[in-house]
Design a protein around this motif. Structure first.
Motif, PDB file in Angstrom:
ATOM      1  N   SER A 268       2.426  24.514  62.421  1.00  0.00           N
ATOM      2  CA  SER A 268       3.032  23.574  63.359  1.00  0.00           C
ATOM      3  C   SER A 268       4.252  24.175  64.043  1.00  0.00           C
ATOM      4  CB  SER A 268       3.440  22.291  62.623  1.00  0.00           C
ATOM      5  OG  SER A 268       4.380  22.581  61.590  1.00  0.00           O
ATOM      6  N   VAL A 269       4.791  25.249  63.447  1.00  0.00           N
ATOM      7  CA  VAL A 269       5.931  25.939  64.056  1.00  0.00           C
ATOM      8  C   VAL A 269       5.448  26.890  65.148  1.00  0.00           C
ATOM      9  CG1 VAL A 269       7.846  27.531  63.650  1.00  0.00           C
ATOM     10  CG2 VAL A 269       7.318  25.751  61.974  1.00  0.00           C
ATOM     11  N   TRP A 270       4.485  27.748  64.796  1.00  0.00           N
ATOM     12  CA  TRP A 270       4.030  28.764  65.737  1.00  0.00           C
ATOM     13  C   TRP A 270       2.967  28.239  66.704  1.00  0.00           C
ATOM     14  CZ3 TRP A 270       7.267  32.601  65.553  1.00  0.00           C
ATOM     15  CH2 TRP A 270       7.922  32.884  64.363  1.00  0.00           C
ATOM     16  N   GLU A 434      15.781  32.139  67.005  1.00  0.00           N
ATOM     17  CA  GLU A 434      14.908  31.033  67.379  1.00  0.00           C
ATOM     18  C   GLU A 434      15.280  29.799  66.572  1.00  0.00           C
ATOM     19  OE1 GLU A 434      13.734  33.994  66.367  1.00  0.00           O
ATOM     20  OE2 GLU A 434      12.508  34.865  67.957  1.00  0.00           O
ATOM     21  N   ILE A 435      14.801  28.648  67.004  1.00  0.00           N
ATOM     22  CA  ILE A 435      15.236  27.391  66.398  1.00  0.00           C
ATOM     23  C   ILE A 435      14.836  27.292  64.930  1.00  0.00           C
ATOM     24  CG2 ILE A 435      13.174  26.128  67.159  1.00  0.00           C
ATOM     25  CD1 ILE A 435      15.060  23.663  67.491  1.00  0.00           C
ATOM     26  N   ASP A 436      13.697  27.878  64.536  1.00  0.00           N
ATOM     27  CA  ASP A 436      13.296  27.781  63.135  1.00  0.00           C
ATOM     28  C   ASP A 436      14.264  28.544  62.231  1.00  0.00           C
ATOM     29  OD1 ASP A 436      12.131  30.149  64.388  1.00  0.00           O
ATOM     30  OD2 ASP A 436      11.158  30.511  62.458  1.00  0.00           O
ATOM     31  N   HIS A 462       9.752  20.160  60.130  1.00  0.00           N
ATOM     32  CA  HIS A 462       9.155  21.454  59.803  1.00  0.00           C
ATOM     33  C   HIS A 462       9.538  21.990  58.430  1.00  0.00           C
ATOM     34  CE1 HIS A 462       7.660  21.830  63.918  1.00  0.00           C
ATOM     35  NE2 HIS A 462       8.859  21.483  64.349  1.00  0.00           N
ATOM     36  N   PHE A 463      10.639  21.534  57.861  1.00  0.00           N
ATOM     37  CA  PHE A 463      11.075  22.013  56.548  1.00  0.00           C
ATOM     38  C   PHE A 463      11.398  20.828  55.640  1.00  0.00           C
ATOM     39  CE2 PHE A 463      12.811  25.378  59.518  1.00  0.00           C
ATOM     40  CZ  PHE A 463      11.775  26.276  59.304  1.00  0.00           C
TER      41      PHE A 463
END
Length: 656
Positions: A268-270, A434-436, A462-463
């Motif tokens: 879902s991140v990439w 990057e935001i992640d 995401h986490f």
């Protein structure tokens, strides 16, 4: 302690006390100007007490406990004229007193006016200097004459304009380093015609060149793959997936099993649906590793219909300790494989230890990473085009081009044979911002409450495990994390590091990963100080990039090529998988000619905390010292990654 009379005397007393304690004395002529008196009173100068307390030398604002409010008192005059006893004498006495009072009044008025004027001039001067410091952030060295001054001024002006545009309606951000960026701009403009430091584009050649690649050699028998099939669905981005593939090859050999070509988990991140064959040459991978293990493209038909979870053959990262030893797989995974004929590893990130591990398994890791994984032709072709434009008419391929873009490296050479211009070198910079990465670091980057809300919302999506940890555990503060070197460098910190190391304004810089948190505004410092900064999006046309759009892993492969082939490579976060793999690849194939700038972030954090006071010359010295220490040639430390540190007997051979 309370002081009576003029507060300035309290300052003088305290200053005098400190001077007495330090044994300071000054027998020089006292300075009697109102300006020096004001400086001494307001700013607590280092003038010794013997000078400050001399009576009658400096006018004061308001009454002083060391002087009366009226210099000629009635009692003084009455004593002087008491013997006369005549009316005429008293009249003359009163007239003399009035004349004296008028004369003193005029002098006192002139003194007050002078003090007020000087006070006003000082405040005006102080306000102007503060304004210049805030806007320019340049010290007195910026006044040097010549073209460097005008160039420096133009760079500083361009930075300020961009900054004001970006910060319009916002509170000042601590992370912007305005003062230091202005000093860096001046230093770059002043030194744009100076030679760069000799070691800037070099590795310590002699010790580095004594290591040669040798992981292509092996002396063991291939396994038969008779114990069953190993499936791997790797998670993360392209670089994490690459590590998982190499580890899967080793585990399949360890268990004497057949490896099915790995698959990649949708993230879902990439948000990339790319599979192995979209990035790497599948047949080449299978054929190159045939002497080591058996690899097939699909499970046999009879095993495809099995519910792997129901039969206990699905193994997730939660089931395997991080960096598990080979003994773990032999004890817990091999029985499942022998029972069901198949095991499916889901995730498989960092689930195999680097030490202790048998020699042949470690070498197999290196064989897979440095030889078996070749990018597909469409990535190689576009990567070759990217290198050609980065080098700007270079008439020969780089040291690593053949390993990165295969036969397309020859096409570059042929096309450029007619061009005899000087080779153009470039620096690659991986900004892991990057935001992640920013969200996962738990650090703060100057955006205030708005930034905190945005990053927390991202973590919750995401986490989720990290979000739960934040609610249940007291973690170190963002300030503590930064001081420990656990925060990624911001673009502003990265450009300050490059400027301090000595890269001049003419340096061509390739920035990998263009999805910077904060967008274009966070790149203002980089683009203003280094105008020859490019990304793959700048160098490739929309038509050339179109086949890769919406495939982040394939775009990451282009960044991998651009960074690995660079004349120098700078990283901002040593925990990044791309930085780790690129620096290891450059060590393995670079022959001691491919330097990597790997900063010690804890030391950099200590230096950056002094950004409000440190001078540029001192900053340069400290940055260069901190970075130079990381360029030492060393063998792989125990338990560290062979992908990042391939200088070990399993991957490379010593020639000295």
């Amino acid at each position: 302690m309370a002081f009576s009379g003029d507060p300035s005397n309290a300052v003088q007393d305290e200053q005098g006390r400190r001077d007495d304690e330090d044994g300071v004395s000054d027998q020089s002529e006292p300075n009697t100007s109102p300006w020096s008196s004001f400086i001494n009173t307001r700013l607590g100068s280092n003038t010794p007490r013997s000078r400050q307390s001399s009576p009658g030398h400096s006018p004061r604002i308001g009454p002083s406990r060391f002087s009366s409010s009226d210099r000629f008192s009635d009692s003084q005059y009455e004593t002087s004229f008491s013997g006369l006893g005549s009316l005429w004498g008293r009249k003359q006495h009163l007239k003399a007193k009035q004349r004296a009072n008028r004369k003193f009044g005029k002098k006192r008025l002139k003194g007050l006016v002078a003090v007020i004027v000087l006070l006003s001039l000082f405040l005006l001067f102080n306000w102007i200097m503060l304004s210049r410091l805030q806007d320019h952030g340049v010290d007195s060295r910026a006044k040097s004459a010549g073209n460097s001054t005008s160039s420096s001024a133009s760079v500083s002006i361009s930075i300020r304009k961009e900054w004001r545009k970006f910060n319009k309606g916002r509170k000042p951000q601590k992370g912007n380093y305005g003062r230091m960026l202005a000093m860096a701009a001046h230093a770059l403009a002043e030194g744009q015609n100076k030679a760069e430091p000799k070691d800037l584009w070099q590795e310590p050649f002699v010790p580095a060149s004594s290591w040669k690649p040798c992981a292509d050699q092996h002396s063991w028998e291939p396994n038969e793959g008779k114990n069953g099939y190993v499936l791997v669905t790797a998670n993360g981005g392209m670089n994490q997936q690459r590590v998982a593939v190499c580890n899967a090859v080793v585990v399949a050999h360890l268990l004497n099993s057949t490896l099915v070509v790995p698959k990649f988990l949708y993230s879902s991140v990439w948000r990339d649906v790319s599979q192995f064959s979209d990035i790497y040459q599948e047949d080449y991978f299978i054929n190159y590793l045939t002497p080591d293990i058996r690899i097939v493209k699909e499970l046999p038909v009879e095993l495809r219909s099995l519910d792997l979870k129901a039969i206990g053959s699905l193994v997730t990262d939660e089931d395997i300790p991080k960096e598990a030893k080979p003994s773990f797989y032999l004890k817990y995974i091999l029985p499942i494989l022998l029972k069901n004929g198949v095991v499916h590893f889901l995730g498989f990130g960092n689930r195999l230890a680097f030490d202790p591990i048998p020699f042949h398994l470690q070498r197999l890791r290196c064989r897979c990473n440095f030889y078996a994984l070749q990018f597909v032709p469409k990535i190689q072709e576009t990567g070759a085009l990217l290198l050609q434009r980065l080098r700007q008419n270079e008439s020969y391929p780089g040291l690593l081009d053949h390993y990165l873009v295969g036969s397309y490296a020859k096409a570059i050479t042929k096309e450029n044979q007619s061009r005899r211009k000087k080779a153009s070198r470039y620096l690659a910079l991986h900004l892991r911002f990057e935001i992640d990465m920013v969200a996962h670091s738990l650090c703060e980057f100057g955006g205030g409450d708005e930034e905190r809300r945005e990053l927390q919302a991202y973590r919750e999506i995401h986490f989720p495990a990290l979000t739960l940890l934040l609610k249940t555990t007291k973690l170190p503060s963002p300030q503590a994390l930064r001081l420990e070197g656990l925060c990624p460098l911001t673009p502003e910190e990265a450009v300050l590091m490059l400027a301090a190391l000595g890269f001049n304004r003419k340096t061509s810089i390739f920035v990998a990963g263009s999805q910077i948190y904060g967008g274009r505004s966070r790149l203002i410092a980089l683009t203003s100080l280094y105008p020859k900064l490019v990304t793959k999006e700048n160098l490739l046309t929309s038509t050339e990039l179109e086949p890769f759009m919406n495939f982040s892993s394939q775009l990451a492969a282009l960044d991998f090529i651009g960074c690995t082939a660079a004349d120098a490579f700078a990283i901002t976060d040593s925990g990044s998988q791309l930085s780790s793999l690129v620096s290891g690849y450059r060590i393995y194939y670079g022959g001691g000619k491919m330097p990597t700038i790997r900063p010690n972030k804890r030391r950099l954090a200590s230096i950056f905390t002094k950004n409000h006071t440190i001078e540029w010359r001192v900053f340069e010295q400290r940055i260069r010292k901190a970075v130079r220490q990381t360029k030492h040639v060393q063998t792989r430390p125990k338990a560290r990654s062979v992908y990042r540190y391939p200088r070990c007997k399993e991957c490379m051979c010593r020639t000295d």
